[in-house]
Write an enzyme that holds these catalytic residues in place. Sequence first.
Site, PDB file in Angstrom:
ATOM      1  N   HIS A 267       0.912  -1.270   0.087  1.00  0.00           N
ATOM      2  CA  HIS A 267      -0.023  -0.222  -0.015  1.00  0.00           C
ATOM      3  C   HIS A 267       0.836   1.229  -0.192  1.00  0.00           C
ATOM      4  O   HIS A 267       1.823   1.296   0.681  1.00  0.00           O
ATOM      5  CB  HIS A 267      -0.937   0.204   1.154  1.00  0.00           C
ATOM      6  CG  HIS A 267      -2.083  -0.936   1.059  1.00  0.00           C
ATOM      7  ND1 HIS A 267      -3.082  -0.782   0.160  1.00  0.00           N
ATOM      8  CD2 HIS A 267      -2.365  -2.105   1.972  1.00  0.00           C
ATOM      9  CE1 HIS A 267      -3.982  -1.646   0.051  1.00  0.00           C
ATOM     10  NE2 HIS A 267      -3.546  -2.288   1.386  1.00  0.00           N
TER      11      HIS A 267
ATOM     12  N   CYS B 182       0.280   1.844  -6.018  1.00  0.00           N
ATOM     13  CA  CYS B 182      -1.000   2.668  -6.502  1.00  0.00           C
ATOM     14  C   CYS B 182      -0.365   4.239  -6.437  1.00  0.00           C
ATOM     15  O   CYS B 182       0.447   4.594  -5.762  1.00  0.00           O
ATOM     16  CB  CYS B 182      -2.134   2.867  -5.543  1.00  0.00           C
ATOM     17  SG  CYS B 182      -3.047   1.018  -5.452  1.00  0.00           S
TER      18      CYS B 182
END
Length: 380
Positions: free
Chosen positions: A279, A348
């Site tokens: 993440h 991301c």
Amino acid sequence: MTALRPERETDASYGDQSYGASGALGDWQQGQGHGQGAYEAYEGSPEVSYQPPVDDETVALREASYRPPADDETVALRIPDPPPESGSGATAASAASSAASATGVTAGGRAARRKAAKRRGGGRHGGGARETAPSEQSDSGAPLSRVEARRQARLRKPSPAVVASRAIGEVFITTGVLMLLFVTYQLWWTNVRAHAQADKETSSLQDDWASGKRAPGAFEPGQGFAILHIPKLDVVVPIAEGVSNKRVLDKGMVGHYGEDPLKTAMPDAKTGNFGLAAHRNTHGEPFRYINRLAAGDPVVVETQDKYFVYKVASTLPVTPPSNTSVLNPIPKGSGFTAPGRYITLTTCTPEFTSKYRLIVWGKMVEERPRSKGKPDALVE
């Protein structure tokens, strides 16, 4: 003679003397007449004051205003004495009306008494007097009629538009509070929890390695098997098998692409690409700042028996999530042209979104056994 004749006007008998008009006049002048004596007798009688005639209405008002004399026990709460009686009927009626008002007695007929009782709040069947609320009074202080009170109650009642606006406002406020709580949970609490879980897994790995409980080989999904070090970013985080959010990534760990169709090589393979994912925001956010890595920065993978040291070679700032070629044995777009021992970091981008992917590639420059101590990248 028996014939009739006129009587004498001036002759009269008074005692033994004749008494006529001339005699009466003389006695009056001398103050000795019978009429003067009667006057004197009247003057000598007891004095009688004049009393006006009393009718039935005055008697009733006097009886209504009468109050018994106060005794010593009721000195503190004494009803004032009635005003003195007078000859005027209007004054007596006014005094009786004042007394009736003070005691609550209503003069007049039955209809007047009912109206007075309703104004006091007792109603037809009593129920006790009540104080008129300010909202039930007009500007002049007089009680409102029933129709007027209902009209004002309807005016005080909010309109449907006001009720709807209040409901919408409450929905917006509630939604805003819930969104604030959700953002707080995502940006703060998930990091706190993920850091705690990752630190616990790191300590467990190191303890197992020291005790020899874990042996090199295949690992179950979600099982930790290595520790990733990025000295420039001060990152120390465990690496687990698989890239499942629930079992790996949401626990603050870095996941290894170890399952088909995106299966990549392990660090100890002679050739291949060691692909990792983590993440960038929330849940520990271990890859939040990998965009700051530059060519030559070290990335170290620590296992049970060795250290594998990589140097950053290139970066791909933006690519679609469907671009899986970045995990090929010879990653496409990395600048590598021949088989080798590579590492690929994926996350991301932009921050707080998952629309695109950010890629960082590195090439292995050192494989160091743990028996020789830490590599220079970790000592510095």
